[in-house]
Design a protein around this motif. Structure first.
Motif, PDB file in Angstrom:
ATOM      1  N   ASP A 141       3.409  -9.770  -7.594  1.00 18.45           N
ATOM      2  CA  ASP A 141       2.651  -9.822  -8.843  1.00 18.45           C
ATOM      3  C   ASP A 141       1.790  -8.578  -9.008  1.00 18.45           C
ATOM      4  O   ASP A 141       1.698  -8.010 -10.094  1.00 18.45           O
ATOM      5  N   GLY A 142       1.163  -8.162  -7.918  1.00 15.38           N
ATOM      6  CA  GLY A 142       0.305  -6.975  -7.953  1.00 15.38           C
ATOM      7  C   GLY A 142       1.108  -5.728  -8.289  1.00 15.38           C
ATOM      8  O   GLY A 142       0.728  -4.930  -9.153  1.00 15.38           O
ATOM      9  N   LEU A 143       2.242  -5.568  -7.636  1.00 13.20           N
ATOM     10  CA  LEU A 143       3.074  -4.372  -7.842  1.00 13.20           C
ATOM     11  C   LEU A 143       3.700  -4.361  -9.237  1.00 13.20           C
ATOM     12  O   LEU A 143       3.933  -3.297  -9.803  1.00 13.20           O
ATOM     13  N   ALA A 144       3.962  -5.551  -9.772  1.00 16.81           N
ATOM     14  CA  ALA A 144       4.616  -5.631 -11.085  1.00 16.81           C
ATOM     15  C   ALA A 144       3.748  -4.976 -12.158  1.00 16.81           C
ATOM     16  O   ALA A 144       4.250  -4.515 -13.185  1.00 16.81           O
ATOM     17  N   LYS A 145       2.432  -4.927 -11.912  1.00 15.06           N
ATOM     18  CA  LYS A 145       1.535  -4.319 -12.912  1.00 15.06           C
ATOM     19  C   LYS A 145       1.512  -2.802 -12.810  1.00 15.06           C
ATOM     20  O   LYS A 145       0.942  -2.130 -13.659  1.00 15.06           O
ATOM     21  N   ILE A 158      10.027  -4.003 -10.208  1.00 12.63           N
ATOM     22  CA  ILE A 158      10.382  -5.181  -9.423  1.00 12.63           C
ATOM     23  C   ILE A 158      11.759  -5.648  -9.883  1.00 12.63           C
ATOM     24  O   ILE A 158      11.975  -5.893 -11.070  1.00 12.63           O
ATOM     25  N   ASP A 159      12.679  -5.724  -8.959  1.00  8.28           N
ATOM     26  CA  ASP A 159      14.033  -6.153  -9.284  1.00  8.28           C
ATOM     27  C   ASP A 159      14.234  -7.537  -8.666  1.00  8.28           C
ATOM     28  O   ASP A 159      13.998  -7.714  -7.473  1.00  8.28           O
ATOM     29  N   ARG A 160      14.603  -8.498  -9.496  1.00  8.61           N
ATOM     30  CA  ARG A 160      14.796  -9.864  -8.987  1.00  8.61           C
ATOM     31  C   ARG A 160      16.284 -10.175  -8.934  1.00  8.61           C
ATOM     32  O   ARG A 160      16.907 -10.424  -9.955  1.00  8.61           O
ATOM     33  N   LEU A 167       0.832  -1.203   0.000  1.00  2.99           N
ATOM     34  CA  LEU A 167       0.000   0.000   0.000  1.00  2.99           C
ATOM     35  C   LEU A 167       0.869   1.256   0.000  1.00  2.99           C
ATOM     36  O   LEU A 167       0.622   2.199  -0.757  1.00  2.99           O
ATOM     37  N   LEU A 168       1.902   1.259   0.850  1.00  3.41           N
ATOM     38  CA  LEU A 168       2.768   2.433   0.951  1.00  3.41           C
ATOM     39  C   LEU A 168       3.514   2.677  -0.358  1.00  3.41           C
ATOM     40  O   LEU A 168       3.675   3.816  -0.796  1.00  3.41           O
ATOM     41  N   LEU A 169       3.968   1.586  -0.993  1.00  5.94           N
ATOM     42  CA  LEU A 169       4.668   1.721  -2.268  1.00  5.94           C
ATOM     43  C   LEU A 169       3.730   2.306  -3.318  1.00  5.94           C
ATOM     44  O   LEU A 169       4.098   3.203  -4.078  1.00  5.94           O
ATOM     45  N   GLU A 170       2.503   1.788  -3.345  1.00  3.99           N
ATOM     46  CA  GLU A 170       1.545   2.254  -4.355  1.00  3.99           C
ATOM     47  C   GLU A 170       1.167   3.709  -4.143  1.00  3.99           C
ATOM     48  O   GLU A 170       0.907   4.438  -5.090  1.00  3.99           O
ATOM     49  N   LYS A 171       1.149   4.142  -2.879  1.00  7.34           N
ATOM     50  CA  LYS A 171       0.804   5.532  -2.591  1.00  7.34           C
ATOM     51  C   LYS A 171       1.996   6.461  -2.764  1.00  7.34           C
ATOM     52  O   LYS A 171       1.866   7.662  -2.622  1.00  7.34           O
ATOM     53  N   PRO A 228      13.570 -11.034  -4.560  1.00  5.15           N
ATOM     54  CA  PRO A 228      12.907  -9.917  -5.229  1.00  5.15           C
ATOM     55  C   PRO A 228      12.663  -8.749  -4.265  1.00  5.15           C
ATOM     56  O   PRO A 228      12.484  -8.967  -3.077  1.00  5.15           O
ATOM     57  N   TYR A 229      12.704  -7.562  -4.796  1.00  4.69           N
ATOM     58  CA  TYR A 229      12.285  -6.402  -4.002  1.00  4.69           C
ATOM     59  C   TYR A 229      11.633  -5.407  -4.952  1.00  4.69           C
ATOM     60  O   TYR A 229      11.786  -5.510  -6.171  1.00  4.69           O
ATOM     61  N   ALA A 230      10.892  -4.457  -4.394  1.00  3.45           N
ATOM     62  CA  ALA A 230      10.186  -3.485  -5.233  1.00  3.45           C
ATOM     63  C   ALA A 230      10.768  -2.107  -4.975  1.00  3.45           C
ATOM     64  O   ALA A 230      11.098  -1.773  -3.846  1.00  3.45           O
ATOM     65  N   LYS A 231      10.909  -1.334  -6.055  1.00  2.94           N
ATOM     66  CA  LYS A 231      11.391   0.035  -5.858  1.00  2.94           C
ATOM     67  C   LYS A 231      10.590   1.001  -6.716  1.00  2.94           C
ATOM     68  O   LYS A 231      10.028   0.618  -7.743  1.00  2.94           O
ATOM     69  N   SER A 232      10.562   2.233  -6.256  1.00  7.77           N
ATOM     70  CA  SER A 232       9.824   3.258  -6.981  1.00  7.77           C
ATOM     71  C   SER A 232      10.535   3.571  -8.293  1.00  7.77           C
ATOM     72  O   SER A 232      11.768   3.610  -8.347  1.00  7.77           O
ATOM     73  N   ALA A 233       9.748   3.828  -9.342  1.00  3.73           N
ATOM     74  CA  ALA A 233      10.341   4.167 -10.639  1.00  3.73           C
ATOM     75  C   ALA A 233      11.000   5.544 -10.590  1.00  3.73           C
ATOM     76  O   ALA A 233      11.715   5.926 -11.508  1.00  3.73           O
ATOM     77  N   ARG A 234      10.759   6.295  -9.509  1.00  9.99           N
ATOM     78  CA  ARG A 234      11.396   7.615  -9.369  1.00  9.99           C
ATOM     79  C   ARG A 234      12.886   7.500  -9.067  1.00  9.99           C
ATOM     80  O   ARG A 234      13.631   8.459  -9.222  1.00  9.99           O
ATOM     81  N   LEU A 235      13.296   6.329  -8.571  1.00 10.00           N
ATOM     82  CA  LEU A 235      14.688   6.192  -8.141  1.00 10.00           C
ATOM     83  C   LEU A 235      15.639   6.059  -9.328  1.00 10.00           C
ATOM     84  O   LEU A 235      15.351   5.349 -10.286  1.00 10.00           O
ATOM     85  N   ILE A 236      16.766   6.744  -9.225  1.00 10.63           N
ATOM     86  CA  ILE A 236      17.816   6.603 -10.235  1.00 10.63           C
ATOM     87  C   ILE A 236      19.037   6.027  -9.504  1.00 10.63           C
ATOM     88  O   ILE A 236      19.327   6.440  -8.373  1.00 10.63           O
TER      89      ILE A 236
END
Lengths: 534, 353
Positions: A268-272, A278-280, A249-253, A507-515
Motif C-alpha cells: 500500500d505504501g509503495l503504491a503511492k 505494483i503489479d498484481r 526502503l531500497l525500492l524507494e531509494k 503482488p510484486y513491486a518494480k521500479s518505473a524505470r524498467l521497460i
C-alpha cells in the motif's frame, strides 16, 4: 592513556567516513537488481524444484520447448521448438529451432530433450509428478521420449491424456532442457548430474550462472551469444532480502529494481510512490479453508453446508486478503472455460445458525484450525475463527511452519485448516477441478497428498470418472469443458469439505524505470527483453 | 649453601614444575571434556529436533517412495548409535557433512558466512569498547553528578530498547531520509561480486584490490549496523566499567596516591584503570565471542549475510548438519576465547606471573 587516544581517533575517522562516503546512486542502467526472500531457493536443478523463487532464476538459465504468451493466457509461443504437431494417437512431434545453442556452444538437439525428460522420470525428481500423471515410467521412457532425428523430438502418448494439458505443463521449469553432454561430464556414479546441477547450470537460456550463495545472492551474467538475441542487461543480481520493510526502503531509494514477498502495508505504501509500479499477478490457485471428513462432526454434509454459510467472504477479501487474493465463490475462475457463475460460496449468518441447529448443533462445537504462522494465513484463520464464533463454533488456532501445519493435513490428521493451492494446469479447467475435487483412491495408505480431496478424506466416484473421461478427450474441446462443468457442479452440490476463500494474487513491486519487465503468473518471468530508462 | 637447602630448593622447583604441568594438564583435560560434551550434546540436539528434515529436502508434496529414498540417502534410517559413530568419524576428518537443502558442504558455507560476521563484530567491538570504556570511567569519576546520570541514562536506553527497532529507525533516518549511509547488505547490491574474495573480509579485499568504490560502499554499509550493535555494547561496557572503577576508586591505594599528590588523571588511568584491565579483557572478549554467534536480528534487518542468519535459517528448516556444525563452532569460539583471556590474565596480572 595514549592507546585510548588512538582508539578515539580511529573511531572519529570511521565516523567521519560516513560523511565522505559517496552519495547513493540509482541502480546502474545495465544491471537488473532484484530482491526476494530466498529461503525457499534450495536448488537450481530445473527438474527438482518446487519453489517459485527457483523458477525465476531457472527460467533465465534454461529454455523450454514452448512458452506461455503473457499477453494471451492459454496461448503458447515457440521456445526451443519452432513448431509442433499433434498426431492422431495423441503423440506430439516437436521441430527444434536450428538457431538454438547451449551456453557451452553446442547446438540443442532432440537427444538433449529426450535426456532432460527421461532424467526427471528416472531419478524420481519432483518433476516426475507431471510425468507420472501422463503414464511415463522409468521403464517406458526410452520408447516414449524419442529423438527422431537431430531436430525432431516426439513425445509419445503413454496414457489417455489430452495433448493440450501436456503442452501447457511443458512451459514450466520442470520441462527445461539441459545440455546432456555437459551434465554427463559432471555426473558422478551415474547420477545424471543430480548433485552437480543442484548448484550449477547447463542450459541455453539468456543468462549464465556466475554464482549462487544460498540465502545470500545469485549473480547471473548475460550470455552474449544467446540464440534469441543479446539481452540488454549485462548482469542480474538477485539478493536475499527477508525483510519486507528493508525491500521497501531500497525500492524507494532506487537501490532495488524489483521486490517480492512484500507485506500488505508495504505494498500500500509503495503504491503511492510514482517511481514504483505494483503489479498484481493472478496466481493459479486459491487460499482455502478445509475440513477433514474423518472428524465425526465434520463428516456430516449438513454441518459442512452450514459452515459454508458462516464465513463472510467479501469482508475477508476486502480486509484480510487485500493484496493477496481476490473474491471468489468456486474452484474454476471466471476466465477459464468451465466456469459456472453463482455457485459455491454464499454468506448468510442466519442460514448458518439455522442449518447448524437443524443438524443438531444449536450450541456448536469446538475444533482446531491449522495455519502457517506467516502472512496472510494466520490472519485468515483468525477472521474465519471470528465468523465461526458467531455461530457458536469455538475454534483454537494452531500456527506453525510448513511441517507443523501442512504436515498433519497431508497425513489426514487434522480437523480444520487454511492453506493455498496451485493449479497443475493454470489455463485449463482440468488443473483447477482436479487439484481440489479429484480423489481416485481414498485409502489412507494411498498418500495422494497433493490432492486436496484426498487430504480431506472426501471421495466422489462420479467426479473421478468424469475427470478421467474429460482428460482423455483429445478431439472435442466443447465436450471436454462440459464434462469439467458437470464435475464441478456435482462437487459443489455435495457440500465439499474444501472452501475457496480467495483467488490467489501474487503482488510484486518494480521500479518505473524498467521497460519490458513482464511478470509471469507462473513465475517463469524472463529478463532478456528488460531495459531501463535513465 | 648447605646440602639440605639445596635439596629443598630443587624439591620446590620440582613442585613448581609439577604444579605448572598439572595446571596445564588440568586446563587441557577441561578443554577436552568440554569439547567431548559439546560433541555429544550437539549430536543429541541435532537428532531430537522436532522437525522432519526429509520433508525439508523433498518438499511438502513428495510421495512416499521419494521420501524413503531421501531418508536412506541421509542415513536417517540407521539406528541412533550408528548415526553417532558416523558423526564422530566425520568430525575427525573435519567433515561437517552437507547441508540438507542445497547438498553443499557445510564447511564451504561457514567459510563464506563467518567473515561477514567477524567483520561486523570487529568493527562493533572497536566502536563499543572504544566509546563504552572511557564513558564508564568518566561516569565513575563524576559519580553522582549530571554527567554520570547522562551516561547511565544512555546505558539504560541502550540496554532496554529492542535492537531491531533501533536498526529499522536507523535505516529509515540515516539511509532513507538523509542518505548518509548505505542500505541493506555489505555493499551496494550492484557492487556485489565485483571484488575478488581473497579473505572474505570485504573491507580488506576491496582495499587489497584497490577498488575504492567498493571499499567506500562497504564502509557506508557497515557503519550503521555496527553502530547499532555498538550502542548496546557501549551501554553494557560503560555500566560495567563504571562499577569496576567505582570499586577501585574507593580503595586505600587510590587515597594514598591522591595524598602523595599524584595528578587526578594519573590516579584514574595509571592506578585505578590498570587494575580493572584484567576484568575488562574478559568482559570484552566474551562480548566479542557473543557477537561471533551472529546478531540474528540485526543481520535480518540489514540483510547481512552472516553466521546468525545462516544458523537461524537452518534451525527453522531443521537442517541438522548445519545446526550441529554451527553449535560446535560457537562452542569452540568460546573455549578459545576463554583460553585467550586466561593467557591475557597472566600478561596483565603480575600476581599470576
Amino acid at each position: 592513556m595514549s592507546h585510548i587516544r588512538y582508539l578515539l581517533a580511529a573511531t572519529s575517522v570511521l565516523a567521519a567516513s560516513i560523511v565522505m562516503a559517496p552519495a547513493q546512486a540509482a541502480t546502474p542502467k545495465d544491471q537488473l537488481i532484484i530482491g526476494m526472500n530466498m529461503v525457499n531457493l534450495t536448488s537450481l536443478d530445473p527438474h527438482n524444484v518446487n519453489s517459485y523463487e527457483s523458477y525465476h532464476i531457472i527460467s533465465n538459465l534454461y529454455d523450454t520447448l514452448v512458452r506461455n504468451d503473457l499477453t494471451a493466457p492459454g496461448k503458447l509461443l515457440p521456445g526451443l521448438a519452432k513448431s509442433w504437431t499433434v498426431q492422431p494417437d495423441g503423440s506430439i512431434e516437436f521441430t527444434l529451432d536450428e538457431r538454438a545453442t547451449f551456453q557451452s556452444g553446442r547446438k540443442v538437439t532432440a537427444e538433449d530433450v529426450a535426456y532432460s525428460f527421461s532424467r526427471a522420470v528416472k531419478l524420481g525428481l519432483l518433476a516426475k509428478t507431471y510425468y507420472d500423471q501422463w503414464g511415463y515410467t522409468p521403464a517406458n521412457v526410452a520408447e516414449k521420449f524419442i529423438a527422431k532425428d537431430e531436430k525432431t523430438f516426439v513425445l509419445k502418448a503413454a496414457a489417455p491424456i489430452a495433448p493440450s494439458l501436456k503442452m501447457s505443463a511443458l512451459t514450466r521449469a520442470y520441462a527445461a532442457v539441459v545440455d546432456s553432454k555437459e551434465v554427463e561430464k559432471n555426473a558422478k556414479n551415474g547420477d545424471m548430474g543430480r548433485a552437480w546441477l543442484a548448484s550449477n547450470a547447463a542450459g541455453s537460456g539468456p543468462f549464465k550462472l556466475n554464482r549462487w550463495n544460498p540465502n545470500d545472492i545469485a549473480l547471473l551474467d548475460r550470455f552474449d551469444d544467446y540464440w534469441g538475441g543479446k539481452p540488454s542487461m549485462r548482469r542480474v543480481v538477485v539478493r536475499h532480502l527477508p525483510e519486507s520493510q528493508t525491500q521497501r526502503l531500497l525500492l524507494e531509494k532506487g537501490d532495488l529494481d524489483v521486490g517480492f514477498q512484500l507485506v500488505s502495508a508495504d505494498i500500500d505504501g509503495l503504491a503511492k510512490n510514482p517511481d514504483i509500479v505494483i503489479d498484481r499477478l493472478k496466481g493459479s490457485g486459491f487460499y482455502y479453508f478445509n475440513m477433514s471428513t474423518e472428524d465425526p462432526d465434520l463428516k456430516k454434509p449438513e454441518v459442512r453446508r452450514a459452515i459454508r454459510y458462516c464465513i463472510n467472504y467479501k469482508d475477508i477479501n476486502d480486509v484480510v486478503m487485500k493484496n493477496y487474493g481476490e473474491y471468489t465463490t468456486t474452484f474454476v475462475p471466471e476466465e477459464i472455460p468451465g466456469y459456472i457463475p453463482n455457485i459455491g460460496n454464499v454468506y448468510d449468518p442466519a442460514k448458518c445458525k439455522a442449518e447448524l441447529t437443524a443438524a443438531g448443533y444449536p450450541n456448536g462445537f469446538s475444533k482446531q484450525i491449522l495455519a502457517l504462522s506467516s502472512v496472510p494465513y494466520a490472519d485468515l484463520a483468525a477472521a474465519i475463527q471470528q465468523n465461526l464464533t458467531a455461530a457458536n463454533i469455538k475454534t483454537e488456532i494452531q500456527t506453525g511452519n510448513g511441517d507443523q501445519t501442512y504436515g498433519p493435513m497431508r497425513n489426514r490428521k487434522f480437523q480444520l485448516g487454511v492453506g493455498r493451492t496451485a493449479s497443475s494446469a493454470p489455463d485449463d479447467p482440468d488443473g483447477w477441478v482436479r487439484t481440489h475435487a479429484y480423489n481416485p483412491d481414498n485409502k489412507p495408505d494411498a498418500t495422494l497428498s497433493n490432492l486436496q480431496a484426498w487430504r480431506s478424506s472426501f471421495e466422489l466416484p462420479e467426479v473421478n470418472k468424469l475427470l478421467d473421461e474429460a482428460a482423455a478427450i483429445t478431439d472435442d474441446e466443447a465436450k471436454r469443458v462440459q464434462l469439467y462443468k458437470k464435475a464441478l457442479q456435482i462437487f459443489e452440490d455435495s457440500a465439499p469439505p474444501i472452501i475457496p476463500i480467495s483467488r490467489r494474487v501474487d503482488p510484486y513491486a518494480k521500479s518505473a524505470r524498467l521497460i519490458n519487465y513482464v511478470g509471469d503468473p507462473s513465475w517463469m518471468t524472463r529478463w532478456n527483453a528488460v531495459e531501463k530508462k535513465d | 649453601m648447605s646440602h639440605a637447602t639445596d635439596n629443598a630448593v630443587r624439591a620446590s622447583g620440582r613442585r613448581l614444575n609439577w604444579r605448572r604441568y598439572s595446571r596445564w594438564s588440568t586446563t587441557l583435560a577441561s578443554v577436552a571434556t568440554t569439547l567431548a560434551l559439546l560433541v555429544v550434546l550437539t549430536f543429541v540436539i541435532g537428532r531430537l529436533m522436532p522437525v522432519d528434515p526429509v520433508i525439508a529436502v523433498v518438499g511438502a508434496d513428495a510421495d512416499r517412495a521419494t521420501y524413503l529414498k531421501v531418508q536412506q540417502e541421509l542415513g536417517l534410517d540407521q539406528p541412533l548409535y550408528r548415526q553417532f559413530v558416523i558423526f564422530v568419524g566425520q568430525l575427525f576428518r573435519g567433515d561437517f557433512g552437507t547441508t540438507l537443502l542445497t547438498g553443499r558442504p557445510v564447511m564451504d558455507d561457514i567459510v563464506r558466512v563467518l567473515p561477514a560476521t567477524i567483520e561486523l563484530a570487529t568493527v562493533t567491538i572497536i566502536l563499543g569498547a572504544g566509546i563504552g570504556i572511557p564513558l564508564g570511567v568518566f561516569a565513575a569519576v563524576n559519580r553522582g553528578r549530571a554527567a554520570d546520570h547522562v551516561v547511565r541514562l544512555i546505558a539504560l536506553l541502550g540496554h532496554s530498547t529492542p535492537i531491531f527497532w533501533i536498526g529499522m529507525v536507523g535505516l529509515m533516518v540515516f539511509y532513507a531520509k538523509l542518505g548518509w549511509v548505505g542500505g541493506s547488505g555489505r555493499v551496494d547490491i550492484y557492487y556485489e561480486g565485483m571484488t575478488d574474495e581473497k579473505t572474505g573480509f570485504l573491507l580488506l579485499d576491496s582495499l587489497l584490490a584497490g577498488d575504492m568504490d567498493v571499499f567506500w560502499s562497504a564502509v557506508s554499509h557497515i557503519i550503521l549496523p555496527a553502530s547499532v550493535l555498538a550502542y548496546s555494547k557501549i551501554a553494557y561496557l560503560s555500566r560495567i566499567t563504571r562499577s569496576f572503577m567505582l570499586e577501585q576508586l574507593h580503595q586505600e591505594y587510590v587515597t594514598t596516591a591522591r595524598a602523595k599528590g599524584v595528578s587526578a588523571r594519573n590516579v584514574v588511568w595509571k592506578h585505578a584503570f590498570k587494575n580493572i584491565r584484567v576484568q575488562l579483557v574478559t568482559v570484552v572478549a566474551l562480548s566479542y565471542g557473543g557477537m561471533l554467534e551472529g546478531a540474528v536480528l540485526i543481520e535480518t534487518v540489514f540483510g547481512w549475510p552472516g553466521f546468525g542468519q545462516y544458523l537461524t535459517n537452518a534451525l527453522v528448516i531443521g537442517d541438522m548438519n548445519v545446526v550441529v556444525a554451527c553449535t560446535l563452532i560457537i562452542g569452540c569460539v568460546f573455549i578459545t576465547l576463554n583460553l585467550i583471556s586466561d593467557l591475557l590474565y597472566k600478561f596483565f596480572d603480575p600476581r599470576i606471573k
